[in-house]
Structure formats: structure tokens, C-alpha cells
Design an enzyme around this catalytic site. Sequence first.
Site, PDB file in Angstrom:
ATOM      1  N   GLU A 195       1.861  -3.128  11.162  1.00  0.00           N
ATOM      2  CA  GLU A 195       2.273  -2.046  10.276  1.00  0.00           C
ATOM      3  C   GLU A 195       1.123  -1.046  10.122  1.00  0.00           C
ATOM      4  O   GLU A 195       0.031  -1.434   9.708  1.00  0.00           O
ATOM      5  CB  GLU A 195       2.666  -2.621   8.919  1.00  0.00           C
ATOM      6  CG  GLU A 195       3.917  -3.480   8.999  1.00  0.00           C
ATOM      7  CD  GLU A 195       3.945  -4.596   7.953  1.00  0.00           C
ATOM      8  OE1 GLU A 195       3.164  -4.559   6.997  1.00  0.00           O
ATOM      9  OE2 GLU A 195       4.758  -5.521   8.125  1.00  0.00           O
ATOM     10  N   LEU A 224       8.310  -2.699   9.686  1.00  0.00           N
ATOM     11  CA  LEU A 224       7.680  -3.473   8.624  1.00  0.00           C
ATOM     12  C   LEU A 224       8.327  -4.865   8.535  1.00  0.00           C
ATOM     13  O   LEU A 224       9.271  -5.074   7.783  1.00  0.00           O
ATOM     14  CB  LEU A 224       7.889  -2.698   7.325  1.00  0.00           C
ATOM     15  CG  LEU A 224       6.892  -2.875   6.195  1.00  0.00           C
ATOM     16  CD1 LEU A 224       7.013  -1.723   5.240  1.00  0.00           C
ATOM     17  CD2 LEU A 224       7.089  -4.182   5.463  1.00  0.00           C
ATOM     18  N   GLU A 243       6.968  -8.965   9.137  1.00  0.00           N
ATOM     19  CA  GLU A 243       5.901  -9.865   9.590  1.00  0.00           C
ATOM     20  C   GLU A 243       6.395 -10.906  10.589  1.00  0.00           C
ATOM     21  O   GLU A 243       5.683 -11.235  11.547  1.00  0.00           O
ATOM     22  CB  GLU A 243       5.229 -10.553   8.392  1.00  0.00           C
ATOM     23  CG  GLU A 243       4.318  -9.649   7.567  1.00  0.00           C
ATOM     24  CD  GLU A 243       5.065  -8.693   6.653  1.00  0.00           C
ATOM     25  OE1 GLU A 243       6.284  -8.890   6.452  1.00  0.00           O
ATOM     26  OE2 GLU A 243       4.448  -7.730   6.148  1.00  0.00           O
ATOM     27  N   GLN A 274      -0.974  -6.744   7.372  1.00  0.00           N
ATOM     28  CA  GLN A 274      -1.679  -5.786   6.516  1.00  0.00           C
ATOM     29  C   GLN A 274      -2.497  -6.457   5.405  1.00  0.00           C
ATOM     30  O   GLN A 274      -3.624  -6.066   5.149  1.00  0.00           O
ATOM     31  CB  GLN A 274      -0.664  -4.822   5.933  1.00  0.00           C
ATOM     32  CG  GLN A 274      -1.266  -3.512   5.548  1.00  0.00           C
ATOM     33  CD  GLN A 274      -0.218  -2.424   5.512  1.00  0.00           C
ATOM     34  OE1 GLN A 274       0.615  -2.389   4.602  1.00  0.00           O
ATOM     35  NE2 GLN A 274      -0.230  -1.546   6.478  1.00  0.00           N
ATOM     36  N   PHE A 275      -1.905  -7.441   4.752  1.00  0.00           N
ATOM     37  CA  PHE A 275      -2.614  -8.256   3.765  1.00  0.00           C
ATOM     38  C   PHE A 275      -2.144  -9.689   3.956  1.00  0.00           C
ATOM     39  O   PHE A 275      -0.950  -9.918   4.168  1.00  0.00           O
ATOM     40  CB  PHE A 275      -2.276  -7.814   2.332  1.00  0.00           C
ATOM     41  CG  PHE A 275      -2.920  -6.522   1.939  1.00  0.00           C
ATOM     42  CD1 PHE A 275      -4.198  -6.497   1.372  1.00  0.00           C
ATOM     43  CD2 PHE A 275      -2.266  -5.314   2.137  1.00  0.00           C
ATOM     44  CE1 PHE A 275      -4.790  -5.295   1.016  1.00  0.00           C
ATOM     45  CE2 PHE A 275      -2.858  -4.110   1.787  1.00  0.00           C
ATOM     46  CZ  PHE A 275      -4.122  -4.104   1.227  1.00  0.00           C
ATOM     47  N   PRO A 278       6.499 -14.186   5.081  1.00  0.00           N
ATOM     48  CA  PRO A 278       7.675 -14.044   5.958  1.00  0.00           C
ATOM     49  C   PRO A 278       7.350 -14.374   7.413  1.00  0.00           C
ATOM     50  O   PRO A 278       8.224 -14.793   8.167  1.00  0.00           O
ATOM     51  CB  PRO A 278       8.059 -12.572   5.811  1.00  0.00           C
ATOM     52  CG  PRO A 278       7.428 -12.130   4.534  1.00  0.00           C
ATOM     53  CD  PRO A 278       6.175 -12.935   4.385  1.00  0.00           C
ATOM     54  N   HIS A 319      -2.093  -9.162  -3.067  1.00  0.00           N
ATOM     55  CA  HIS A 319      -3.117  -8.536  -2.237  1.00  0.00           C
ATOM     56  C   HIS A 319      -4.451  -9.276  -2.322  1.00  0.00           C
ATOM     57  O   HIS A 319      -5.426  -8.831  -1.740  1.00  0.00           O
ATOM     58  CB  HIS A 319      -3.349  -7.084  -2.667  1.00  0.00           C
ATOM     59  CG  HIS A 319      -2.243  -6.148  -2.292  1.00  0.00           C
ATOM     60  ND1 HIS A 319      -0.983  -6.252  -2.810  1.00  0.00           N
ATOM     61  CD2 HIS A 319      -2.215  -5.096  -1.447  1.00  0.00           C
ATOM     62  CE1 HIS A 319      -0.222  -5.283  -2.309  1.00  0.00           C
ATOM     63  NE2 HIS A 319      -0.948  -4.576  -1.468  1.00  0.00           N
TER      64      HIS A 319
END
Lengths: 325, 363
Positions: A29, A58, A60, A82-83, A89, A129
Site C-alpha cells: 500500500e 489495500l 494485506e 504499512q503497519f 488480515p 499502530h
Amino acid sequence: MALMTNIQAIAHTLEQQMKKDEKIVTFGEDVGFEGGVFRATKGLQERFGEERCFDTPLAEAGIIGSAVGMAINGLKPIPEIQFSGFMLPGFNQIAGHVGRMRNRSRGRYHLPMVIRMPYGGGIRALEHHSESQEVLFAHLPGIKVVIPSTPYDTKGLLTAAIKDPDPVIFMEPKRIYRAFKQDVPEEEYTIPIGKAKIVQEGTDLTIVAWGAMVREVQKAVKTLEEEGISVELIDLRTISPIDKETIINSVQKTGRFLVVHEAIKSYGPGAELISIVNEGAFLYLEAPPTRLTGFDVIVPLPKGEHHYIIEPKRIAYEARKLIKY
Amino acid sequence: MLTKQFDPLKKKNRMLQILDKEGNIVDEKLVPNIPDDQLVSMYKTMLLGRIADTKALQYQRQGRMLTYAPNKGQEAAQVGSVAATEQSDWLVPAFRELSAWLHKGWTLENVYLYWYGNERGSEFPEDVKILPVSVPIGSQLNHAVGLGMASNIQGKDEVVLAYVGDGGTSHGEFHEALNFSGVFNTPTVIVIQNNQWAISMPTTKQTKSQTLAQKAKAYGIPGIQVDGNDVLAVYAATKEAVKRARNGEGPTLIEAVTYRLGPHTTSDDPTIYRKDEEVEEWSLKDPLTRFQKYLIDKGLWSKEQDENQREEYNDFVNKTFKKVEGSGLVPLEDIFDYHYEEMPSQLKEQYENYKRYLEEEGS
């Protein structure tokens, strides 16, 4: 040699390896055009084109699942999540397929892939996050889990991860992405996966940490040294497989053991390390092997996070307790 | 184009059928051009699949085999699709693709070995590009998309044929895979074997969509519903999809409407959730008998040949299973050897400790 932050070391290593090996593709992403939300892949699309560095929808599981197919079919994918808190998922793919493909196919298909993701707290972030979920991945057979703590190690370990024939989860402590710079050689080098680093030698107490915690422990060690306490500090570097030998040798020498990690306490990586110490250095112990960790709570939002994040003061406090035991 | 002619959103002419349930051609214009010897070989695989499947069920009932997922009734959906691909194409199965596996070249001995409880069964011949059985539902489709992405990036001429069940279409990963395949224009053909039941859940409770094929529309890719018990229809739809994929025109979703005549697995009892009349009705649409009639009408096959072939396959299957039954337990190394290219020290330690135990205490 150039002074680099951790994030610069990642970008530099990806670029160097992509130049050398055209099978490497990196994606995820916002990874392509933007260069990742932390800019770890900045400039790669411009340099290597949209076929080798690209944005994905987007999703995972889609990202990790397609990486599985790509790795089977001749590429070396380096997906970015991304994090790490968004990985769940995609966890179905990691647990259900990534760690199992070599075994399930009796060695026919192996997955030379590196799954990169920022992890950990201390950046005043939103929910999901700030987690430190290294143990979720370390619990899975067939996968290696690596966490660097310095720019020099980042380059050496990431290069080793890319060259590794097995899947590697490469967790990046985002709190120290830009916290400091270090000299990083231009030429390629590797740091072996599965080997811990003795950051400094000492005689009274062994402390093991990784990622952002290494720097916090270093600060504590300075205070302890002023008090006449000699600490052996080990940066674990690889969460799975663990370098048992270095830890056991150290504890046999010092007789005391403290593990410091951001992950929550119960069933956390500290429990595994203490078992290793008990199995390998029981008769040398002068105090119970101890863990200083996050609480068994969801990482609090920034206004409460200071309670969760482990400070050097607290590390020194726990260390003194062990010395006085 | 069949996907236009048989638009899944149309009420009339929604499902492609070429061979009706009596084995007669519905529309000569639709009959795919399949060489005679290939037609016979497709039938033979379906027959072998049926016999091997029936016997596996018997072996299991006799306590000689592990839990098994029967295929009876789905032979046309499987052989019709895989026969439309080339040897150099990929096959990504779910877990109920016996006839497709056999047609692709996974040996019956290894298929049986796998269901017998020995991972050695998942060894495939070098030139057979097939992924291992995927027990998690739907997640294998993303691998199919990734295989296709790698083909595109490396400029390879490969098509990826992947299977999923009707239950799998409820999974998030089904949707992620379809979306990725569209966005990245991958040479992927996804065949849904809609066998009407996901264990005890009927398709009508799985989705509110009229068809599963129409889901393709949401992802901007072609979709088509075919009579999955009609081997010619499945072949024709897949052939067109494969051609599109090979031409760089991207993925296709095919819904093969078929029926699982047996249980979900040997641990399942379908009599508690479905009616006998339904099974009887679907038995009349048996893909094997209609294809057999078609071949006999065409003069490519005869009753006598059929009987001889059945006898030969019965023999072959018996012998193969005997061999598998004699394969014994796997050696210790086998459960450790394949997790990493090189065994990490901790794993080596566990292996050696256990080996020492066996040596000292006897196995």
C-alpha cells in the site's frame, strides 16, 4: 561510508539489492509512487519502473498471498505491510501458507521473500499502530523473524534476509527510523540471521533487548555503570531462531539475566528467553531470571502511552533489584 | 464470445450448456473443437477419477484410509477445465480436485499417499506445475494471482487455473484475489466448483447473488456460469478464458454448476441436511454417463470398451492402494527436513534430542 538513519539504510539496501538482482520486486500500500508512508521505498519506482516497485490495492492477505505466488514463480518479492498492526488480515497467509509451503511441497516450492513492516510504539500513533507482535510470527514454524536496531545492522540484516532462501519477517522499529545516524558502508555486506550481537561486555548482569529497546537499555547501562554495576548488553537481532549460545554463555558468566521488550508480558518472547536461560545456565544463576516488558494491555493512545513504554530509569531499577537479590 | 452470449446477469440463456443431461448436443454451433483422442482421454480421466474416488471412500469406511473428501459428480467440472490448459500452465487446487489432479499428472499413488496421511504424497513430477492441496478456504486464489503477476513481470507464457468451492466465495480472500487479478490483469482463470453445499450450508444461504459468476462484474472481469456436469461446456468456457489470458486480456471467473453426490468429507453425514430426492435428481445429471453417451454416439467409445476400461482401472486402483498401504510410517527426518533450507540450530537440537531418546530407549 555514509551517515544514514535506519530508514535511509532500508532504502539504500533495497536499491542496492534491486540493482543487483532483477528478480526482486517490492510492493504494497502506497509503496510505489509515494515511496511508502515512511519513505522506505522512495525513488525505487522511478529507478526500477512500475513492474518492480508498485502500489497494490489495500488488502494485506492479497499482498502476502500474491507474494507467495510470485516467490513460487521465480521472483523474490519484498512486500511491505504499512503497519504491523494491520498484518492480521494477512496473518492467514503467513500462518496458513508462507511458513508451510516448503514443507507442504516437500521442498519443491520455497518462498524466498522478505515481509517488511514497521512495528512498535513511542510515535504518538493511533490505535493499531503501536503493537509489538513479533512473537505471533516467531511462533510459526518455517519463518524467520529479524529485528534490527541500528542503521549498520539494518543494512546487513536486510541484505541477509533478501539473500535467505526462506521467508523472513523483517520488523522495523519505527520509533528509531529517524532517531539517529550511523556510518553505513556503501559496499554490500551481510550480518548472519540467527546471531545475536554483544553490544558491550560486562560481568554482573546480562540484559537482552532488541529494536528500539536497545537504545533505552544503553541509556540505563550508563547510569548503572556510574554506580559500579557492569552490564553485558546483548542485542538479540533475530527473534526466531534465537541465538541460545550467546545468551547462555553470557549468563553463565554474569549469573543474572534481565530481558527487556516492548511486547506484552504473558506468553511474550521474554518467557521463551527465560526458559532458555533456565535450561542452559540454571546452576549459574544468582537471581531469578527476570523480564521487564509491556503490560498485558492494548497499547494505550499517546496520552497514556508513557506508562507503557519502558524508560531507562525503570530498566536501571529492575537491574538494581537483580544485583541486590 | 461466450461470456457475452451467456451473461450471468441475464435471466434467459444464463447458463452455458452444450451437452444436455441425456448426452445430446443442445447447440451444434457451441461444440468446442476437441480432437477425438483428447475427448477419449478426458473421459478416461473422469472414469479413473470416479473409480479411484469410489474406492477411496470404501477404503475409508473399512478403516484403511484417513478422512477423505469425495469428488463423485464433479468430474466434468474438473477435467473440462484442466483439459483446456497446456502442460506449461499452472494448476492451483483447493482440496477436492481429484480428476483435475490426475489429468494434470499428479500420480494416483501420491494422491492416495496424501489422503493416507503421508506428506510425501505432495511430491509432484518435475514437469507438473501444480500447487499443494490448500486446506484453508479461498486463500489459494491469491497464490494463483501472484503466479500470474510473476508471469506478467517476467514475460512468461503461462496461464494459471485455480479452483475454489461455493463456500470459498464468501471468504475475503476470494474478493481480494479477484480484485488483484483485475487490477494487475493477471492470466488467471478461476473456476468455482459450485457443488451446492459447503458442508451443510446450501449456496442459497451462502450468497444472495443469483449466480456466483456475476460476482466477476464487480471486479471488471468477465464471468460465466456453465453447466458443470457438462464437460463440453466447461471445456468451451475455460478454453475461451485461457485464450484471453494468454493474449494478455486478463482473468476470467467461471462458475461450474455441479453437485457433490457424496459427503463433504468422510466425517460428514449429508443425510442430516439434504433430501434424498435432491441427490436422486442430480444423479440423473451425472457427468460421466452423459459424456459416455456422447462418445458412444460419436463412435469413439463402446460399452465393451467401457467395461474393459473399468476393469483395468479397478485393478490399477487396487494395486496402487496396496502399494500405498505398504508404505509404512514416515522416518523421523521427514517431519523435520522440509521447514527450512537449512535446519536452524534450535530445531536441530530438538531433532537430535529426540533421536538420542529413540536410540537410548528404543522406538
